[in-house]
Motif scaffolding. Structure first.
Motif, short mmCIF file in Angstrom:
data_model
loop_
_atom_site.label_atom_id
_atom_site.label_comp_id
_atom_site.label_asym_id
_atom_site.label_seq_id
_atom_site.Cartn_x
_atom_site.Cartn_y
_atom_site.Cartn_z
N MET A 1 0.53 -1.23 0.02
CA MET A 1 -0.02 0.29 -0.08
C MET A 1 1.25 1.52 -0.07
SD MET A 1 -3.45 0.66 0.04
CE MET A 1 -3.80 2.82 -0.22
N THR A 2 1.86 1.26 1.09
CA THR A 2 2.93 2.28 0.97
C THR A 2 4.01 2.43 -0.92
OG1 THR A 2 3.07 1.81 3.07
CG2 THR A 2 4.61 3.59 2.15
N ARG A 3 3.83 1.68 -1.51
CA ARG A 3 4.33 1.55 -2.55
C ARG A 3 3.77 2.21 -3.54
NH1 ARG A 3 7.80 -3.83 -3.62
NH2 ARG A 3 9.47 -3.51 -2.46
N ILE A 4 2.17 1.92 -3.21
CA ILE A 4 1.74 2.16 -4.41
C ILE A 4 1.42 3.73 -3.92
CG2 ILE A 4 -0.68 2.60 -4.98
CD1 ILE A 4 -0.93 -0.56 -4.63
N LEU A 5 0.97 3.79 -2.96
CA LEU A 5 0.73 5.62 -2.39
C LEU A 5 1.96 6.55 -2.91
CD1 LEU A 5 -0.46 5.52 0.76
CD2 LEU A 5 -1.89 6.40 -1.60
N VAL A 6 3.60 5.85 -3.41
CA VAL A 6 4.82 6.99 -3.37
C VAL A 6 4.50 6.87 -4.97
CG1 VAL A 6 6.87 6.32 -3.40
CG2 VAL A 6 5.71 6.03 -1.17
N PHE A 7 4.90 5.62 -5.61
CA PHE A 7 4.37 5.91 -6.70
C PHE A 7 3.11 7.05 -7.71
CE2 PHE A 7 2.42 4.79 -11.30
CZ PHE A 7 3.86 4.30 -11.92
N ALA A 8 2.33 7.10 -6.93
CA ALA A 8 1.03 7.54 -6.77
C ALA A 8 1.64 9.33 -7.08
CB ALA A 8 -0.40 7.76 -5.99
N ALA A 9 1.64 9.37 -6.16
CA ALA A 9 3.03 10.87 -5.36
C ALA A 9 3.81 11.31 -6.68
CB ALA A 9 2.99 10.60 -4.29
N LEU A 10 4.68 10.60 -7.49
CA LEU A 10 5.25 10.60 -8.19
C LEU A 10 4.44 10.68 -9.29
CD1 LEU A 10 8.35 8.11 -6.74
CD2 LEU A 10 8.32 10.81 -6.69
N VAL A 11 4.45 10.15 -10.31
CA VAL A 11 3.33 10.79 -11.19
C VAL A 11 3.00 11.57 -11.24
CG1 VAL A 11 1.61 9.68 -12.62
CG2 VAL A 11 2.63 8.10 -11.43
N LEU A 12 2.22 11.93 -9.95
CA LEU A 12 0.90 13.69 -9.78
C LEU A 12 2.42 14.65 -10.01
CD1 LEU A 12 -1.35 15.19 -9.02
CD2 LEU A 12 -1.14 14.57 -6.54
N ALA A 13 3.22 14.20 -9.22
CA ALA A 13 4.35 15.57 -9.44
C ALA A 13 4.98 15.66 -10.63
CB ALA A 13 5.64 14.99 -8.38
N LEU A 14 5.25 14.50 -11.74
CA LEU A 14 5.76 13.99 -12.92
C LEU A 14 4.83 15.48 -13.49
CD1 LEU A 14 8.39 13.97 -14.73
CD2 LEU A 14 7.31 11.78 -14.89
N GLY A 15 3.62 14.86 -13.11
CA GLY A 15 2.39 15.62 -14.32
C GLY A 15 1.91 17.19 -13.99
N LEU A 16 2.58 17.71 -12.81
CA LEU A 16 2.37 18.91 -12.69
C LEU A 16 3.44 19.48 -12.54
CD1 LEU A 16 1.38 18.42 -8.52
CD2 LEU A 16 -0.13 19.38 -10.41
N GLY A 17 4.47 18.98 -12.56
CA GLY A 17 5.89 19.56 -13.29
C GLY A 17 5.70 19.72 -15.17
N PHE A 18 4.88 19.03 -15.80
CA PHE A 18 4.92 19.08 -17.04
C PHE A 18 3.69 19.84 -17.69
CE2 PHE A 18 7.52 15.60 -17.81
CZ PHE A 18 8.36 15.26 -18.70
N SER A 19 2.56 20.11 -16.91
CA SER A 19 1.72 21.25 -16.97
C SER A 19 2.06 23.07 -16.50
CB SER A 19 1.40 20.61 -15.96
OG SER A 19 -0.12 21.99 -15.74
N TRP A 20 3.06 22.89 -15.52
CA TRP A 20 4.32 24.34 -15.56
C TRP A 20 4.22 24.33 -16.40
CZ3 TRP A 20 8.97 25.43 -14.72
CH2 TRP A 20 8.92 27.01 -13.42
N LEU A 21 5.92 23.59 -16.87
CA LEU A 21 6.55 24.32 -18.17
C LEU A 21 5.30 25.03 -19.25
CD1 LEU A 21 9.33 21.24 -17.71
CD2 LEU A 21 9.27 23.73 -17.28
N ALA A 22 4.17 23.64 -19.49
CA ALA A 22 3.59 24.16 -21.02
C ALA A 22 3.14 25.25 -20.90
CB ALA A 22 2.46 23.13 -21.03
N ASP A 23 2.69 25.83 -19.40
CA ASP A 23 1.94 26.99 -19.03
C ASP A 23 3.20 28.13 -19.30
OD1 ASP A 23 -0.56 25.95 -18.60
OD2 ASP A 23 -0.40 26.24 -16.18
#
Length: 517
Positions: free
Chosen positions: A1-23
């Motif tokens: 369960m912890t690993r799933i949460l960590v993976f989801a957090a990394l994907v979310l951070a990566l998506g937010l980073g690309f969205s910030w660069l796109a803007d």
């Protein structure tokens, strides 16, 4: 369960980073070896991310290839271990069920799959299998191996203890139990066995010290531990009573605080006070225990508290006990016995008959026989009460594991267990059931006093005249419904094999008759 949460957090951070660069679009220029490379910031970030992912994948592939031999070996080793534990589990279940064949088979299979150094329970399986097969020597060797291993030391000592008990080697069993108790005071079997051995040998100080350790380890419940310690303190005090009355008194008082209803502790405290010439405190202790548990030993000690008292003083003490516990059979017996000693036969007979009505016992009818012997001396009436005593229930006594003792003991002489004696009627007694009204029937069927018994009583006590001469020829027992007779014919009978005394005053025509009364 912890690993799933960590993976989801990394994907979310990566998506937010690309969205910030796109803007925030921009250009990235790079001059490398005279070449101008221009690209957008988003493309550059995507290229860097892909490069990092590729490096990680390549590193993982290389690591898998490098560690594959060890992984394969570990896989087969784990599979072998699982099979060994499965065989061990099956063998233990078979041993518990008494299937020696399957247990031995699983033991051999476990040996081939698991090392004994890796799993000490293999020794237990082999020992249990040997016990089922009757190979006690082999089982004892396995228990000795387990006793040397710190992980299975307690199990091995218990096995050795049980084998020593089976062989009757009490000394070896005691050593194994004491070793286990020293290593692990929280073991119930070791604690109980060691406590019993120390109590049997009279090592009261060691037993009390061990009991304190076991109480701290919560081996026994608080109430049970208090009761056992009170018994040990009482036993130690009884040994000190003659040489150290003060120490015996301290032990008895401490025992009474732990177990207020322990009669032997109260008797010990009273005896210690008597040896210290403190009769007031001795009487106070006896009165305190008498109010909670009227015991005949307490009454006997209280009545004879002062050696120089007269019989009337003892009678007053017995009556004081009866006033504290009205309706108590033991109190009535104490009053009747004291009244008999004081020659107060009427009071003695009344109290004894009242006690017999409440709770018929062997001792009460014996007491009535003693009263009749001292008052009238009529052997017919004495034999009447003795016959009632033969059919009456036995008196309570100190009983432990079927053993009847005339005094309390801290340890059962049969099983050696601590605090086994109880004050109750012995088992296995043979007597007729006492029905309601049997005492009244015994009083109604009480033979009349013989004429020679009346003459002897008058000669023995000429000054005692309790009734007119016409009525004194036929004394009636207290509480008896038998009507008085004007003339009593003498009783010339005797035992069944005794022809009796010849009486020349009987008319000749009646001499041929067989007269029993």
């Amino acid at each position: 369960m912890t690993r799933i949460l960590v993976f989801a957090a990394l994907v979310l951070a990566l998506g937010l980073g690309f969205s910030w660069l796109a803007d925030r679009p921009g250009q990235l220029s790079l001059v490398w070896q005279g070449q101008l490379i221009e690209t957008s910031l988003m493309v550059a970030a995507s290229a860097v991310t892909a490069l990092v992912a590729a490096v990680m994948i390549v590193w993982w592939l290389l690591r898998v290839i490098w560690t594959s031999p060890h992984s394969i070996n570990r896989f087969f080793r784990a599979r072998k271990r699982d099979r060994g534990y499965q065989a061990l589990s099956t063998g233990l279940i078979a041993a518990g069920a008494g299937n020696a064949v399957l247990a031995r088979k699983m033991s051999a299979r476990t040996r081939g799959l698991i090392s004994a150094d890796q799993e000490p329970l293999i020794h237990l399986l082999e020992a249990q299998t040997a016990l089922i097969e009757g190979k006690h020597d082999e089982a004892r060797k396995k228990f000795e191996l387990m006793a040397e291993d710190p992980e299975t030391q307690e199990l091995g000592l218990r096995g050795l203890y049980m084998e020593a008990r089976r062989l009757g080697a009490d000394e070896a069993a005691r050593q194994y139990a004491e070793k286990a108790a020293d290593k692990a005071p929280y073991l119930p079997w070791a604690a109980e066995a060691t406590l019993e051995y120390r109590s049997q040998s009279g090592r009261w100080d060691d037993a009390i010290h061990l009991l304190d350790q076991q109480r701290a380890a919560h081996v026994f419940e608080r109430r049970e531990a208090d009761r056992m310690k009170a018994v040990l303190l009482t036993a130690r005090g009884e040994e000190k009573l003659d040489a150290e009355p003060k120490a015996a008194r301290d032990d008895a008082l401490a025992a009474m605080k732990l177990a207020p209803t322990l009669v032997p502790a109260a008797l010990l405290a009273a005896k210690a006070y008597i040896r210290e010439d403190n009769l007031r405190k001795a009487a106070s202790v006896l009165e305190q225990i008498w109010k909670s548990d009227p015991h005949p030993d307490v009454a006997r000690t209280y009545v004879r508290l002062r050696s120089g008292d007269s019989t009337l003083d003892r009678l007053k003490r017995a009556e004081r006990l009866e006033a504290m516990q009205p309706g108590s059979v033991d109190a009535m017996i104490a009053v009747a016995g004291a009244a008999l000693d004081a020659k107060e036969f009427r009071k003695a007979r009344a109290k004894a008959e009242e006690a017999a009505r409440l709770e018929p016992r062997e001792s009460i009818f014996m007491l009535l026989a003693d009263i009749e012997e001292a008052d009238t001396g009529d052997q017919g009436r004495v034999r009447h009460w003795l016959a009632q005593a033969l059919r009456a229930p036995r008196d309570p006594a100190w009983v432990a594991d079927g053993f009847v003792s005339d005094k309390w003991l801290p340890v059962s002489p049969v099983t050696g267990r601590l605090d086994r004696f109880e004050w109750k009627a012995p088992f296995g007694q043979i007597e007729s059931p006492v029905e309601d009204g049997s005492v009244d029937e015994a009083l109604r069927t009480l033979p009349p006093i013989a004429a020679h018994a009346i003459v002897d009583a008058k000669k023995a006590e000429p000054e005692r005249v309790e009734a007119p001469p016409a009525a004194s020829a036929m004394p009636i027992a207290a509480n008896s419904d038998m009507p008085a007779r004007e003339e009593v014919k003498p009783f010339f009978g005797g035992r069944p094999d005794d022809p009796g005394v010849r009486d020349d005053t009987i008319p000749p025509e009646t001499k041929s008759r067989l007269r029993l009364f």
